[in-house]
Design a protein around this motif. Structure first.
Motif, mmCIF file in Angstrom:
data_model
loop_
_atom_site.group_PDB
_atom_site.id
_atom_site.type_symbol
_atom_site.label_atom_id
_atom_site.label_comp_id
_atom_site.label_asym_id
_atom_site.label_seq_id
_atom_site.Cartn_x
_atom_site.Cartn_y
_atom_site.Cartn_z
ATOM 1 N N ASP A 4 -47.238 -16.969 2.141
ATOM 2 C CA ASP A 4 -45.857 -17.468 1.748
ATOM 3 C C ASP A 4 -45.457 -18.998 1.205
ATOM 4 N N ALA A 7 -46.798 -18.297 -2.904
ATOM 5 C CA ALA A 7 -46.183 -17.771 -3.510
ATOM 6 C C ALA A 7 -45.467 -18.265 -3.712
ATOM 7 N N ARG A 8 -44.557 -19.370 -2.798
ATOM 8 C CA ARG A 8 -43.595 -20.207 -2.988
ATOM 9 C C ARG A 8 -43.704 -21.324 -3.743
ATOM 10 N N ALA A 11 -47.423 -19.787 -6.568
ATOM 11 C CA ALA A 11 -48.303 -19.325 -7.963
ATOM 12 C C ALA A 11 -46.627 -18.891 -8.315
ATOM 13 N N LEU A 12 -45.645 -18.619 -7.482
ATOM 14 C CA LEU A 12 -43.990 -18.791 -8.611
ATOM 15 C C LEU A 12 -44.011 -19.471 -9.704
ATOM 16 N N GLN A 14 -46.490 -21.187 -11.694
ATOM 17 C CA GLN A 14 -47.538 -21.162 -12.703
ATOM 18 C C GLN A 14 -47.350 -19.622 -13.442
ATOM 19 N N LEU A 15 -46.009 -18.954 -12.931
ATOM 20 C CA LEU A 15 -45.681 -17.598 -13.443
ATOM 21 C C LEU A 15 -44.744 -17.813 -14.451
ATOM 22 N N TYR A 16 -43.536 -19.363 -13.643
ATOM 23 C CA TYR A 16 -42.803 -18.852 -14.522
ATOM 24 C C TYR A 16 -43.208 -20.383 -15.928
#
Length: 54
Positions: A4, A7-8, A11-12, A14-16
């Protein structure tokens, strides 16, 4: 680091970053792209007469 937290906190972000950078590059190159190109599946939930025209 838990999954968690990964992801929080990593990863998020990097994606953004990569999505917004790709968007900026496409716009700079003259591609006409906007919000309607990202969320067409949401138009079923928008009130009649409020969907932007293409």
């Amino acid at each position: 680091m838990t999954s968690d937290e990964y992801a929080r906190d990593w990863a998020l972000a990097q994606l953004y970053f990569h999505v917004t950078t790709a968007y900026a590059i496409l716009r700079q190159q003259g591609v006409e792209i906007g919000k309607a190109d990202y969320v067409p599946h949401m138009f079923a939930h928008i009130g009649q007469g409020t969907v932007p025209s293409a």
